[in-house]
Design a protein around this motif. Sequence first.
Motif, PDB file in Angstrom:
ATOM      1  N   VAL A   9       0.891  -1.190  -0.051  1.00 33.31           N
ATOM      2  CA  VAL A   9      -0.478   0.575  -0.100  1.00 33.31           C
ATOM      3  C   VAL A   9       0.969   1.086   0.387  1.00 33.31           C
ATOM      4  CG1 VAL A   9      -2.100   1.078   1.176  1.00 33.31           C
ATOM      5  CG2 VAL A   9      -2.175  -0.882   1.264  1.00 33.31           C
ATOM      6  N   ILE A  10       2.055   1.223   0.785  1.00 29.39           N
ATOM      7  CA  ILE A  10       3.095   2.525   0.606  1.00 29.39           C
ATOM      8  C   ILE A  10       3.741   2.496  -0.885  1.00 29.39           C
ATOM      9  CG2 ILE A  10       4.748   3.257   1.689  1.00 29.39           C
ATOM     10  CD1 ILE A  10       3.887   2.064   4.718  1.00 29.39           C
ATOM     11  N   ILE A  11       4.232   1.323  -1.092  1.00 32.27           N
ATOM     12  CA  ILE A  11       4.723   1.621  -2.234  1.00 32.27           C
ATOM     13  C   ILE A  11       4.037   2.019  -2.905  1.00 32.27           C
ATOM     14  CG2 ILE A  11       5.981  -0.110  -3.766  1.00 32.27           C
ATOM     15  CD1 ILE A  11       6.799  -1.913  -1.680  1.00 32.27           C
ATOM     16  N   GLY A  12       2.751   1.690  -3.718  1.00 33.88           N
ATOM     17  CA  GLY A  12       1.633   2.217  -4.464  1.00 33.88           C
ATOM     18  C   GLY A  12       1.490   3.574  -4.292  1.00 33.88           C
ATOM     19  N   GLY A  13       1.881   4.096  -2.567  1.00 32.70           N
ATOM     20  CA  GLY A  13       1.279   5.470  -2.926  1.00 32.70           C
ATOM     21  C   GLY A  13       2.422   6.263  -3.090  1.00 32.70           C
ATOM     22  N   ILE A  14       3.639   5.750  -3.329  1.00 27.41           N
ATOM     23  CA  ILE A  14       4.909   6.365  -3.747  1.00 27.41           C
ATOM     24  C   ILE A  14       4.874   6.849  -4.698  1.00 27.41           C
ATOM     25  CG2 ILE A  14       7.294   5.553  -3.477  1.00 27.41           C
ATOM     26  CD1 ILE A  14       7.374   4.413  -0.913  1.00 27.41           C
ATOM     27  N   PHE A  15       4.470   5.157  -5.506  1.00 29.44           N
ATOM     28  CA  PHE A  15       4.777   5.627  -6.228  1.00 29.44           C
ATOM     29  C   PHE A  15       3.531   5.828  -7.756  1.00 29.44           C
ATOM     30  CE2 PHE A  15       7.433   2.047  -6.416  1.00 29.44           C
ATOM     31  CZ  PHE A  15       8.627   1.231  -7.888  1.00 29.44           C
ATOM     32  N   MET A  16       2.650   5.859  -6.793  1.00 30.98           N
ATOM     33  CA  MET A  16       1.056   7.099  -7.262  1.00 30.98           C
ATOM     34  C   MET A  16       1.591   8.685  -7.403  1.00 30.98           C
ATOM     35  SD  MET A  16      -2.018   5.185  -5.533  1.00 30.98           S
ATOM     36  CE  MET A  16      -2.502   4.328  -6.177  1.00 30.98           C
ATOM     37  N   GLY A  17       2.181   9.111  -6.230  1.00 28.13           N
ATOM     38  CA  GLY A  17       3.029  10.067  -6.139  1.00 28.13           C
ATOM     39  C   GLY A  17       4.113  10.079  -7.355  1.00 28.13           C
ATOM     40  N   VAL A  18       5.200   9.652  -7.200  1.00 29.44           N
ATOM     41  CA  VAL A  18       6.383   9.281  -8.223  1.00 29.44           C
ATOM     42  C   VAL A  18       5.841   9.787  -9.589  1.00 29.44           C
ATOM     43  CG1 VAL A  18       8.661   8.906  -9.290  1.00 29.44           C
ATOM     44  CG2 VAL A  18       8.006   8.775  -6.732  1.00 29.44           C
ATOM     45  N   MET A  19       5.057   8.951  -9.502  1.00 28.71           N
ATOM     46  CA  MET A  19       4.830   9.059 -11.194  1.00 28.71           C
ATOM     47  C   MET A  19       3.085   9.952 -11.877  1.00 28.71           C
ATOM     48  SD  MET A  19       5.030   5.509 -12.691  1.00 28.71           S
ATOM     49  CE  MET A  19       4.033   4.436 -10.801  1.00 28.71           C
ATOM     50  N   SER A  20       2.648  10.702 -10.486  1.00 32.40           N
ATOM     51  CA  SER A  20       1.637  11.896 -11.063  1.00 32.40           C
ATOM     52  C   SER A  20       1.185  12.701 -11.928  1.00 32.40           C
ATOM     53  CB  SER A  20       1.778  12.808  -9.835  1.00 32.40           C
ATOM     54  OG  SER A  20       0.638  13.794 -10.098  1.00 32.40           O
ATOM     55  N   ILE A  24       4.958  -1.107 -14.902  1.00 28.94           N
ATOM     56  CA  ILE A  24       5.158  -0.199 -13.564  1.00 28.94           C
ATOM     57  C   ILE A  24       5.478  -1.938 -12.558  1.00 28.94           C
ATOM     58  CG2 ILE A  24       3.576   0.817 -11.807  1.00 28.94           C
ATOM     59  CD1 ILE A  24       2.569   2.502 -14.219  1.00 28.94           C
ATOM     60  N   LEU A  25       4.502  -2.476 -12.399  1.00 29.77           N
ATOM     61  CA  LEU A  25       4.497  -3.799 -11.899  1.00 29.77           C
ATOM     62  C   LEU A  25       5.557  -4.531 -11.472  1.00 29.77           C
ATOM     63  CD1 LEU A  25       0.699  -5.051 -12.488  1.00 29.77           C
ATOM     64  CD2 LEU A  25       0.978  -3.708 -10.665  1.00 29.77           C
ATOM     65  N   VAL A  26       5.696  -4.816 -12.751  1.00 28.87           N
ATOM     66  CA  VAL A  26       7.637  -4.869 -12.741  1.00 28.87           C
ATOM     67  C   VAL A  26       8.647  -4.447 -11.817  1.00 28.87           C
ATOM     68  CG1 VAL A  26       9.126  -5.908 -14.306  1.00 28.87           C
ATOM     69  CG2 VAL A  26       6.882  -7.172 -14.672  1.00 28.87           C
ATOM     70  N   GLY A  27       9.033  -2.973 -12.647  1.00 32.35           N
ATOM     71  CA  GLY A  27       9.072  -1.862 -11.894  1.00 32.35           C
ATOM     72  C   GLY A  27       9.141  -2.303  -9.686  1.00 32.35           C
ATOM     73  N   SER A  28       7.847  -1.777  -9.837  1.00 32.27           N
ATOM     74  CA  SER A  28       8.041  -1.967  -7.922  1.00 32.27           C
ATOM     75  C   SER A  28       8.088  -3.076  -7.687  1.00 32.27           C
ATOM     76  CB  SER A  28       6.746  -1.666  -8.123  1.00 32.27           C
ATOM     77  OG  SER A  28       4.990  -2.254  -8.249  1.00 32.27           O
ATOM     78  N   SER A  29       8.393  -4.457  -8.373  1.00 28.74           N
ATOM     79  CA  SER A  29       8.534  -5.472  -7.969  1.00 28.74           C
ATOM     80  C   SER A  29       9.718  -5.163  -7.348  1.00 28.74           C
ATOM     81  CB  SER A  29       7.863  -6.640  -8.734  1.00 28.74           C
ATOM     82  OG  SER A  29       8.095  -8.114  -7.960  1.00 28.74           O
ATOM     83  N   ILE A  30      10.523  -5.236  -8.678  1.00 27.70           N
ATOM     84  CA  ILE A  30      12.052  -5.367  -8.614  1.00 27.70           C
ATOM     85  C   ILE A  30      12.710  -4.084  -7.847  1.00 27.70           C
ATOM     86  CG2 ILE A  30      14.073  -4.714  -9.671  1.00 27.70           C
ATOM     87  CD1 ILE A  30      12.791  -5.127 -12.470  1.00 27.70           C
ATOM     88  N   TRP A  31      12.020  -2.802  -7.391  1.00 29.59           N
ATOM     89  CA  TRP A  31      12.234  -2.056  -6.349  1.00 29.59           C
ATOM     90  C   TRP A  31      12.135  -2.451  -5.178  1.00 29.59           C
ATOM     91  CZ3 TRP A  31       9.989   1.249  -2.922  1.00 29.59           C
ATOM     92  CH2 TRP A  31      10.518   2.129  -2.965  1.00 29.59           C
ATOM     93  N   GLN A  32      11.275  -3.459  -5.049  1.00 34.29           N
ATOM     94  CA  GLN A  32      10.744  -3.590  -3.751  1.00 34.29           C
ATOM     95  C   GLN A  32      11.566  -5.134  -3.193  1.00 34.29           C
ATOM     96  OE1 GLN A  32       9.099  -6.660  -2.505  1.00 34.29           O
ATOM     97  NE2 GLN A  32       8.255  -6.557   0.182  1.00 34.29           N
ATOM     98  N   GLY A  33      12.331  -5.697  -4.442  1.00 33.71           N
ATOM     99  CA  GLY A  33      12.503  -7.316  -3.341  1.00 33.71           C
ATOM    100  C   GLY A  33      13.874  -7.838  -3.949  1.00 33.71           C
TER     101      GLY A  33
END
Length: 310
Positions: free
Chosen positions: A132-143, A173-182
């Motif tokens: 949820v936090i990661i989703g919020g970060i990406f939404m803010g960065v890519m707004s 975005i989904l793949v990039g966020s997964s890479i960034w998180q893991g």
Amino acid sequence: MRKIQKSKVNKDSLLFNIRKYKMLYLLSLPGILYFIIIKYIPLFGSVIAFKDYNIFAGIWKSQWVGLKYFRQFFSAPDALHSLVNTLILGGYELLFFPLSMIVALMLNEMRFVFYKRVIQTVIYVPHFLSWVIIGGIFMGVMSPSTGIINHVIQSLGFEPIYFLGSESYIRSILVGSSIWQGIGWGTIVYLAALAGVNTELYEAASIDGANRWKQLWAITIPSLMPTFTILLLLHLGKFLDIGFERVYPFLNPLNMNNGDILDTFIFRIGLLGSQYSLTTAIGLFKSVIGFILIMTTNYISKKLTENSLF
């Protein structure tokens, strides 16, 4: 003679081992109970995939329908579309799977320990953030209005892009966020494996005239291959488990076409639509595919590399 054999049998018995190592068994008891209660007992509920489940009648009194819901799954266009999206995302993640090992190799070659530890800490921090936090970060960065990425795009003279409002970008975005998180967690696993490599191998290679590049290919990478193989096999076992929690925060009606996966489809028709038998059939299908993949790849790996899970 018979007494000696009887005593030996007793010492090899399960009861004797439990008494001898009772403290170890007590320490492992919470973990054993966890797997029994959370993992194994719920498996009996998979039977509703073959029944027309009624919450009032219960599991055992519901009517048997055979493979009805499996046929419904493979004949539903929305279900097949979510399966295709899941396979595509799983393929992308498999493509970038070696990235953690590459980063670990780069960090291992760094001679400045301070910078190495700083980088390792920075890339490891996202592992502790919820999706949820990661989703919020990406939404803010890519707004499109306040995001830093669109500020850069506008400064270059281009129009802002609504990344999360387009189905063209959602998979990236989904793949990039997964890479960034893991990637940080995977890097630590490989660095731990590198710490166990015998330093005398590098010294011998250096004496023979091998430079750092040759040492990397002749010693470092082969030493990491058993760890890489095990992690790859475990990853293939959950190939279709992209994860509801990591996809749902990014979804909206504009990107649903390319972002909807089996887990989000199960959420919609299962929890929201109360189609419990159909969702159980889909979940059982995912488990069977994961089991087949892990057994097949484990057999191939054992034959080719002698590295396997079992």
